[in-house]
Design a protein around this motif. Structure first.
Motif, PDB file in Angstrom:
ATOM      1  N   ASP A  17       0.847  -1.371  -0.054  1.00 15.16           N
ATOM      2  CA  ASP A  17       0.286  -0.208   0.468  1.00 15.16           C
ATOM      3  C   ASP A  17       0.762   1.795  -0.045  1.00 15.16           C
ATOM      4  OD1 ASP A  17       0.123   1.044   3.415  1.00 15.16           O
ATOM      5  OD2 ASP A  17      -0.230  -1.211   3.029  1.00 15.16           O
ATOM      6  N   PHE A  18      -0.098   2.278  -0.447  1.00 16.96           N
ATOM      7  CA  PHE A  18       0.533   3.727  -1.113  1.00 16.96           C
ATOM      8  C   PHE A  18      -0.114   4.222  -0.015  1.00 16.96           C
ATOM      9  CE2 PHE A  18       2.457   0.783  -3.558  1.00 16.96           C
ATOM     10  CZ  PHE A  18       3.930   1.299  -4.318  1.00 16.96           C
ATOM     11  N   ARG A  19      -0.107   5.829   0.564  1.00 19.84           N
ATOM     12  CA  ARG A  19      -0.814   6.470   0.875  1.00 19.84           C
ATOM     13  C   ARG A  19       0.723   7.400   1.026  1.00 19.84           C
ATOM     14  NH1 ARG A  19      -3.493   3.225   0.641  1.00 19.84           N
ATOM     15  NH2 ARG A  19      -5.198   2.720   1.849  1.00 19.84           N
ATOM     16  N   SER A  20      -0.128   9.722   0.018  1.00 20.30           N
ATOM     17  CA  SER A  20       0.097  10.518  -0.257  1.00 20.30           C
ATOM     18  C   SER A  20      -0.258  11.330   0.824  1.00 20.30           C
ATOM     19  CB  SER A  20       0.872  10.333  -1.158  1.00 20.30           C
ATOM     20  OG  SER A  20      -0.262  11.295  -2.060  1.00 20.30           O
ATOM     21  N   GLY A  21       0.202  12.367   0.929  1.00 21.56           N
ATOM     22  CA  GLY A  21      -0.886  13.843   1.617  1.00 21.56           C
ATOM     23  C   GLY A  21      -0.493  15.489   1.181  1.00 21.56           C
ATOM     24  N   PHE A  22      -0.895  15.998   0.710  1.00 18.68           N
ATOM     25  CA  PHE A  22      -0.201  17.342   0.285  1.00 18.68           C
ATOM     26  C   PHE A  22      -1.355  19.065   0.986  1.00 18.68           C
ATOM     27  CE2 PHE A  22       0.194  20.620  -3.046  1.00 18.68           C
ATOM     28  CZ  PHE A  22       1.464  20.755  -2.908  1.00 18.68           C
ATOM     29  N   SER A  23      -0.544  19.586   0.845  1.00 21.66           N
ATOM     30  CA  SER A  23      -1.638  20.636   1.339  1.00 21.66           C
ATOM     31  C   SER A  23      -0.560  21.957   0.809  1.00 21.66           C
ATOM     32  CB  SER A  23      -2.038  20.724   3.023  1.00 21.66           C
ATOM     33  OG  SER A  23      -0.210  21.067   3.137  1.00 21.66           O
ATOM     34  N   SER A  24      -1.581  22.860   0.861  1.00 24.21           N
ATOM     35  CA  SER A  24      -0.469  23.572  -0.054  1.00 24.21           C
ATOM     36  C   SER A  24      -1.933  25.190   0.623  1.00 24.21           C
ATOM     37  CB  SER A  24      -0.690  24.161  -1.185  1.00 24.21           C
ATOM     38  OG  SER A  24      -0.524  26.002  -2.117  1.00 24.21           O
ATOM     39  N   LYS A  25      -0.856  26.681   1.127  1.00 24.27           N
ATOM     40  CA  LYS A  25      -1.945  27.720   1.413  1.00 24.27           C
ATOM     41  C   LYS A  25      -1.330  28.806   0.167  1.00 24.27           C
ATOM     42  CE  LYS A  25      -2.511  31.400   4.565  1.00 24.27           C
ATOM     43  NZ  LYS A  25      -4.119  30.635   4.680  1.00 24.27           N
ATOM     44  N   ILE A  26      -2.422  28.574  -1.227  1.00 25.69           N
ATOM     45  CA  ILE A  26      -2.585  28.687  -2.413  1.00 25.69           C
ATOM     46  C   ILE A  26      -2.199  30.699  -2.187  1.00 25.69           C
ATOM     47  CG2 ILE A  26      -3.912  29.435  -5.059  1.00 25.69           C
ATOM     48  CD1 ILE A  26      -4.824  26.741  -4.287  1.00 25.69           C
ATOM     49  N   ASN A  27      -3.199  31.203  -0.977  1.00 24.79           N
ATOM     50  CA  ASN A  27      -2.519  32.744  -0.436  1.00 24.79           C
ATOM     51  C   ASN A  27      -3.638  32.992  -0.244  1.00 24.79           C
ATOM     52  OD1 ASN A  27      -5.510  33.237  -2.088  1.00 24.79           O
ATOM     53  ND2 ASN A  27      -5.522  33.536  -4.214  1.00 24.79           N
ATOM     54  N   ASP A  28      -3.452  33.880   1.061  1.00 23.78           N
ATOM     55  CA  ASP A  28      -4.240  34.304   2.215  1.00 23.78           C
ATOM     56  C   ASP A  28      -5.196  33.859   2.355  1.00 23.78           C
ATOM     57  OD1 ASP A  28      -1.869  35.826   2.851  1.00 23.78           O
ATOM     58  OD2 ASP A  28      -2.206  37.184   2.597  1.00 23.78           O
ATOM     59  N   LYS A  29      -6.463  34.024   1.071  1.00 27.10           N
ATOM     60  CA  LYS A  29      -7.519  33.156   1.755  1.00 27.10           C
ATOM     61  C   LYS A  29      -8.194  32.285   0.065  1.00 27.10           C
ATOM     62  CE  LYS A  29      -9.260  38.098   0.384  1.00 27.10           C
ATOM     63  NZ  LYS A  29     -10.538  38.968  -0.332  1.00 27.10           N
ATOM     64  N   THR A  30      -7.513  31.467   0.020  1.00 25.72           N
ATOM     65  CA  THR A  30      -7.182  30.167  -0.489  1.00 25.72           C
ATOM     66  C   THR A  30      -6.468  29.332   0.059  1.00 25.72           C
ATOM     67  OG1 THR A  30      -8.188  31.141  -2.096  1.00 25.72           O
ATOM     68  CG2 THR A  30      -7.412  28.432  -2.496  1.00 25.72           C
ATOM     69  N   ASP A  31      -7.163  27.201   0.691  1.00 28.65           N
ATOM     70  CA  ASP A  31      -5.931  26.861   0.839  1.00 28.65           C
ATOM     71  C   ASP A  31      -7.075  25.509  -0.410  1.00 28.65           C
ATOM     72  OD1 ASP A  31      -4.998  27.341   3.343  1.00 28.65           O
ATOM     73  OD2 ASP A  31      -6.066  27.574   4.739  1.00 28.65           O
ATOM     74  N   TYR A  32      -5.479  24.056  -0.607  1.00 26.99           N
ATOM     75  CA  TYR A  32      -6.131  23.186  -1.535  1.00 26.99           C
ATOM     76  C   TYR A  32      -5.238  22.295  -0.253  1.00 26.99           C
ATOM     77  CZ  TYR A  32      -5.135  19.901  -4.180  1.00 26.99           C
ATOM     78  OH  TYR A  32      -5.345  18.651  -5.398  1.00 26.99           O
ATOM     79  N   LYS A  33      -5.987  21.107  -0.367  1.00 22.14           N
ATOM     80  CA  LYS A  33      -5.601  19.424   0.936  1.00 22.14           C
ATOM     81  C   LYS A  33      -5.754  18.804  -0.948  1.00 22.14           C
ATOM     82  CE  LYS A  33      -5.865  21.844   5.312  1.00 22.14           C
ATOM     83  NZ  LYS A  33      -7.431  21.797   6.146  1.00 22.14           N
ATOM     84  N   SER A  34      -4.859  17.512  -0.749  1.00 23.34           N
ATOM     85  CA  SER A  34      -5.237  16.042  -1.450  1.00 23.34           C
ATOM     86  C   SER A  34      -4.746  15.157  -0.793  1.00 23.34           C
ATOM     87  CB  SER A  34      -4.471  16.636  -2.434  1.00 23.34           C
ATOM     88  OG  SER A  34      -3.273  16.448  -2.647  1.00 23.34           O
ATOM     89  N   SER A  35      -4.874  14.293  -1.012  1.00 20.70           N
ATOM     90  CA  SER A  35      -4.532  12.875  -0.171  1.00 20.70           C
ATOM     91  C   SER A  35      -4.819  11.525  -1.298  1.00 20.70           C
ATOM     92  CB  SER A  35      -5.209  12.352   1.261  1.00 20.70           C
ATOM     93  OG  SER A  35      -7.008  12.337   0.309  1.00 20.70           O
TER      94      SER A  35
END
Length: 262
Positions: free
Chosen positions: A48-66
């Motif tokens: 099995d493989f697992r990954s997570g990613f998070s990014s603060k694109i700007n002061d108003k927008t956040d992005y998360k993925s798995s």
């Protein structure tokens, strides 16, 4: 009669890190288990493989993925009421007198020679079984959060869950002749069978919502509006070949075939 000391091993690796604006994680693992049933009848291998990613694109927008992926291959031991010979059924009190050589199931009453005969019979019955199940599964989720105002949060989520399952069971003439205790003169040659099963599952989810918070003195008023989407697809196909020679691995090599689809 049925148990062995099997080797079990599991290896894992994990990496994670990031900054205030960017974060990541990754993990991978492998499990290999010979199982506790003789002839590795319940062996299991899983990766099995697992990954997570998070990014603060700007002061108003956040992005998360798995993301996640798992592949699992294992064997299914014939237990209980599987029909015909099963290891557990055969060694239960009274059962062994109706199939095979007809040994006394009270093992403590057997002589060493009789016990070895029974043990070799069970060993070959387990070794001549041939089945495998393989499952592959992929999952992912994507989330975007947008906060145009301090009092307003808009959130969008999407998810995918996909799984495929393949099962194969080969019942050979060698196995049938052995468990039926047939002599060479009345042995079966083309009465084996091949059973295969395939299932695919797809699940889709989506969600969009907005939440507004309004404070007045000692009170807070929270309003939420949103929509959700779900879709599940489940497709199953089973096909079987009857009257096949030993060594055949395809249903097309059988004298008779049958199938069903759902």
């Amino acid at each position: 009669l049925l148990f062995q000391t099997g080797l079990y091993q599991k290896h894992d690796v994990q990496v994670n890190g990031g900054t205030q604006k960017l974060g990541y994680s990754f993990s991978a693992g492998i499990t290999d288990d010979e199982g506790f049933r003789i002839a590795n009848q319940n062996e299991n291998t899983k990766v099995d493989f697992r990954s997570g990613f998070s990014s603060k694109i700007n002061d108003k927008t956040d992005y998360k993925s798995s993301f996640g992926y798992t592949t699992n291959t294992f064997r299914r031991a014939r237990n209980g009421n599987a029909g015909g010979y099963t290891g557990l059924w055969y060694t239960e009190s009274g059962s062994s007198s109706f199939t095979g050589p007809g040994f006394n199931p009270n093992l403590n009453q057997l002589s060493d020679a009789d016990f070895e005969l029974m043990k070799s019979y069970v060993q070959k019955a387990e070794e001549t079984q041939d089945n495998k199940t393989n499952i592959n599964r992929f999952q992912t989720s994507q989330v975007i959060e947008f906060k145009p105002l301090n009092t307003l949060l808009i959130k969008a989520t999407a998810g995918v869950d996909y799984r495929s399952q393949d099962e194969e069971t080969y019942t050979t003439n060698e196995y049938l002749n052995h468990v039926d205790n047939r002599t060479p003169a009345n042995s079966l040659f083309n009465r084996g069978s091949i059973s295969k099963f395939n299932r695919t599952y797809l699940g889709l989810t989506g969600e969009l919502n907005a939440q507004h918070k309004y404070d007045v003195s000692n009170f807070s008023f929270i309003s939420t509006v949103g929509t959700q989407f779900f879709r599940n697809e489940d497709h199953q196909v089973a096909y079987r070949g009857i009257d096949v020679r030993d060594g055949a691995r395809s249903v097309s090599q059988a004298a008779n075939t049958e199938s069903s689809e759902y």
